[in-house]
Design an enzyme around this catalytic site. Structure first.
Site, PDB file in Angstrom:
ATOM      1  N   SER A   1       6.255  81.232  10.389  1.00 32.07           N
ATOM      2  CA  SER A   1       7.394  81.946  10.921  1.00 32.07           C
ATOM      3  C   SER A   1       7.266  83.457  10.804  1.00 32.07           C
ATOM      4  CB  SER A   1       8.685  81.489  10.223  1.00 32.07           C
ATOM      5  OG  SER A   1       8.628  81.750   8.846  1.00 32.07           O
TER       6      SER A   1
ATOM      7  N   SER B   1       4.319  79.860   6.356  1.00 33.02           N
ATOM      8  CA  SER B   1       4.870  80.902   7.224  1.00 33.02           C
ATOM      9  C   SER B   1       4.285  82.288   7.002  1.00 33.02           C
ATOM     10  CB  SER B   1       6.396  80.964   7.061  1.00 33.02           C
ATOM     11  OG  SER B   1       6.987  79.872   7.719  1.00 33.02           O
TER      12      SER B   1
ATOM     13  N   LYS C   1      10.014  91.030   7.210  1.00 31.67           N
ATOM     14  CA  LYS C   1      10.390  89.893   8.030  1.00 31.67           C
ATOM     15  C   LYS C   1      11.904  89.901   8.231  1.00 31.67           C
ATOM     16  CE  LYS C   1       9.650  84.889   8.072  1.00 31.67           C
ATOM     17  NZ  LYS C   1       9.148  83.744   7.287  1.00 31.67           N
TER      18      LYS C   1
END
Lengths: 561, 561
Positions: free
Chosen positions: A204, A232, A129
């Site tokens: 996210s 997320s 990420k």
């Protein structure tokens, strides 16, 4: 330069970093929703690339260790496929082919020269990420203002993965601020759901979700890392139909990542894996703990992987478990496909000889309120400070049209005082205490002599919704406030013939009614249906083991159909 | 009624609850400083009372389990001695003789009827710091405004101790707010140091410290519970010459206690034992963990007692350890007796075959500042809100004279915003990361192949000072901010012939100079000298084991003299 020019330059640079020969020129038309199978149709991926990228982790590691496949070969195959995923869903941020191949080449040389692998993950490519720092690369987190800030060192997790022999090879897209359960920002744009590109990939870690789903097969095995402060990891995993695990705080090192709301010490973001198999989740978790992360990150709990807890010694050795299903949380009733996913799970578990009872929701609405209040106590100041240098706006909507503007995940007004924050956090602690008692008190209803072994819950009140329409994270946030480990398992996909809208005239809340009215089976076509398995704090090993039991039951159920 | 009247009524009620026949009438004169030996001279304690109260924990538990001594007898003996301690040092708050004896009687009946003990601590009296709630009793924490608030349930730790068979029998004195390292409040008054009553017993667990020290002998074995947010266990333990252990956050359940700064989620108060022997510390810790406190308090880490870690498998099995001594913290140089205590420890460890190097302090001043800033971000509002109902003043000095007024441990002005607090907490997290690296980097200097095994540090820059003169907690607070477990060990006592003042003309700080100028061996006569043994986060088992090694070395050293 204006912030739009700075962002455009960065995006253009990203495209320049993709080798031209890796770009597919037979892409499906933009209006084609489902692109999950395209990687098998592109001319870019060779038969060997496909074989490699659809191999299980165990196979990959075995073939890497035996030099059947070189690390350079495996990295190249996955990189090519990641670029295909990028063209389909816009899931990547940082692309650094040369660097990854140099690293892979070093691993190959090491193996050739010494006859030994570097570590348990020798040669395995790992996507990360965007917020997880890699020395010398940017972690913009979607802020134009952060372009040009190159990390001075690796995040602790990157150090650990590299010491295990892994090859970080791409970083993946996120929403600006990270604090929105969809994926869109001013630099890299929007990530779509590969199962239906009119739907969101969630957030996210939405870039991770889309990228992993595009391994093509549910047996494509690989490992990626996302983070979860309110869902997320689990939202993109659930929306994209892959496994995703949010561990408790303090098991996976977080140090060295960038983040929003830094210094907020009450409800913390955690890192965890997203993967196409449960085996990958377990391999990731065990490998990271084997490196004693507590000597590298002071927030990591000094606790080794417990094989005893994995064997479910505190859960009757995994025989005749009692699960409790939270069909809805008493605030928003989930859409029909979500309910069907829970029913499939229940049937499979009953068929496997386990007990399944209903979970009584406990103050779920207050948990959402408290969680939001803690984050929002200083969030507005935090976002504004981050966006200020270039004057870029703080994004106020994930919708595709300007008039979509909604401040759902953006606090308005100024923050509160530290003392006021303490009062909310005090209530949070009391709620955690109450919820634990609520759980322990189920001992009288399970018939096992134990409290409920795990809760099975929706990970959202809907499957992946259209862009801009993911309006609540309350089905994941409760696990963050309570610090419960939670693992998302894909169960099925939306089927318009099965998931018909049922009449309903009573609603918990206005939000509930709006959610009901917004359901339309055709909109959600092909969206993955997922559940989450929720355990008690720092019970990661048991949650993984119980998830394996549930997953096996689900697969046995499918085999019967 | 005015707050002074309310407080006086409560204090009068406390006296009424003491059986008249337990009050000694041959008390030493008020001006006699050292009263440690008085319990052997009072007419109140019988030979059996003395034998019981000076027995080791193991002996007590054995004689209780074998019915040689009844729980009623043991509770009575300790209660009588606690009342003697109360007369000498004013160390108690809640006194509840009938209730404790009813409980002891039930335990005796259970043993008689079933032939079995209730649990591992069957019949053992336990004193508790005032803030630890017992159902039906008050926990005023020194606030007049809290008089009349009776706990609706036990703190989790009390439930656990009772399920193990212990007998809670007194609560002990604290400073109003708990946030001051001395012990004085408007209800119960001041607690003195039994080694020299012109000196403070420390705080906030100052009542515990004085009570335990008055077991008379350093081998008197017993167990009490205090709490530590900045040194509140270790300061009274060190000043009163007993063992005291501040575990990491999340090992001993805290739920159900009252406290100041509730909802402050960044640097937490923890509960831990004070005791006359290390064996008692270990027994307490193991017994509490055996009850799986994580199913009763969500903040407790799911981690059992690790016999492997206790055997020091990660520290070379305890052979040839390398300790590092922090002689001073670079901010305030400790007084001569403190330095002598460290030198005695060093000599003893060298004689026992271990290695001892110097610890390089790391940003110790900033650690103090950050810690204070986090607590003070809302402390003023917190104290004012607690004191408001009766209009009692928030205590601004622990001095014995009105003109002593000092706001050392009281923030002035209003608090800060949540966002501002986050910025400080962000710095705190970075400091923890830096300090861990600083520690790990010592691997090149130890000669063991490992980083320093434990740090040995003063627990204050002085031995117990006169009332009102404990002006800093910085030698304990650093372990709270860094969440390091720390165990205080008594080493010696101030000796005017040995601990002479040395000339000095360079000072780190103004505070350092004032501290130097304030030293005068006569003032500190007979004050205990202590050290603390500091380990890494959640390394409680190893810290206990290494403290045993240090304690054995110290005792062997004494035997040689």
């Amino acid at each position: 330069m204006s912030w739009t020019q700075i962002a455009a330059a960065k995006k253009s640079q990203q495209l320049d970093r993709i080798p031209a020969e890796w770009l597919s020129n037979n892409l499906p038309p933009t209006e084609q929703p489902n692109v999950v199978d395209f990687p098998k149709k592109t001319t870019v991926l060779s038969a060997l690339d496909l074989e490699i990228t659809e191999s299980e982790v165990a196979t990959l590691l075995h073939n890497l260790a035996s030099s059947k496949w070189s690390a350079v070969q495996v990295t190249t195959s996955f990189y090519k496929r990641a670029i295909v995923a990028q063209q389909l869903t816009n899931c990547l941020t940082e692309i650094f082919v040369d660097r990854a191949l140099i690293r892979a080449n070093e691993l190959d040389a090491h193996l050739k020269n010494t006859g030994k692998v570097v570590g348990a993950l020798h040669g395995l490519p790992i996507s990360l990420k965007d917020q997880i720092c890699i020395k010398g690369l940017e972690s913009t987190m979607g802020y134009v203002s952060w372009i040009g800030q190159y990390a001075e060192k690796n995040a602790v997790l990157v150090d650990i993965l590299e010491s295990l022999g892994a090859v970080p090879f791409v970083k993946t897209n996120i929403p600006q601020t990270l604090m929105w359960p969809e994926t869109f920002n001013h630099i890299f744009g929007r990530t779509s759901n590969p199962h239906n590109r009119s739907l969101t990939s969630g957030g996210s870690s939405g870039g991770e979700g889309a990228l992993i789903a595009l391994k093509g097969s549910p047996l494509g095995k690989f490992r990626w890392v996302g983070s979860d402060i309110g869902g997320s990891i689990r939202i993109p995993a659930g929306f994209c139909g892959v496994y995703g695990f949010r561990p408790s705080c303090g098991r996976v090192p977080y140090a060295g990542c960038v983040n929003s709301l830094e210094g907020q010490d009450s409800i913390l973001s955690v890192l965890g894996p997203l993967c196409n198999t449960l085996d990958g989740i377990k391999t990731f978790f065990k490998a990271v703990l084997s490196e004693q992360p507590w000597i590298k990150d002071p927030l990591v709990i000094r606790k080794r992987w417990s094989e005893e807890e994995y064997k479910l010694t505190e859960h009757g050795n995994g025989e005749k478990l009692c699960f409790a299903i939270m069909w809805d949380n008493g605030v928003i009733e989930p859409h029909p496909p979500v309910r069907r996913g829970l029913q499939i799970t229940k049937d499979a578990l009953l068929a496997a000889g386990h007990r399944v009872i209903d979970w009584t929701p406990y103050k779920q609405a207050e948990i959402t309120t408290i969680t939001n209040s803690i984050w929002n106590s200083g969030a507005n100041e935090d976002y504004k400070a981050a966006a200020a240098p270039t004057g870029e706006p703080v994004i106020a909507s994930m919708g595709v049209l300007p008039e979509d503007t909604e401040l759902l995940f953006r606090p308005t007004g100024s923050g509160i005082s530290a003392f006021e924050l303490w009062q909310i956090q005090k209530r949070k602690r009391a709620l955690r205490q109450e919820y634990l008692k609520h759980w322990e008190d189920t001992v009288i209803t399970t018939g096992t002599g134990r409290p409920v072994d795990a809760i099975i819950s929706p990970m959202a009140p809907y499957t992946a919704p259209p862009h801009g329409m993911n309006k609540t994270a309350q089905y994941t946030m409760w696990c963050n406030m309570l610090d419960f480990p939670a693992l998302v398992i894909p169960v099925s996909k939306v089927d318009q013939t099965l998931d018909v809208k049922q009449p309903r005239d009573k609603f918990y809340t206005k939000q509930d009614q709006e959610n009901y009215e917004g359901y339309n089976p055709a909109t959600y076509e092909s969206a993955p249906i997922s559940i989450q398995v929720v355990g008690r704090t720092v019970e990661e090993e048991a949650v993984i083991a119980m998830s394996e039991i549930i997953d096996d039951a689900l697969r046995a159920g499918k085999a019967q159909l």
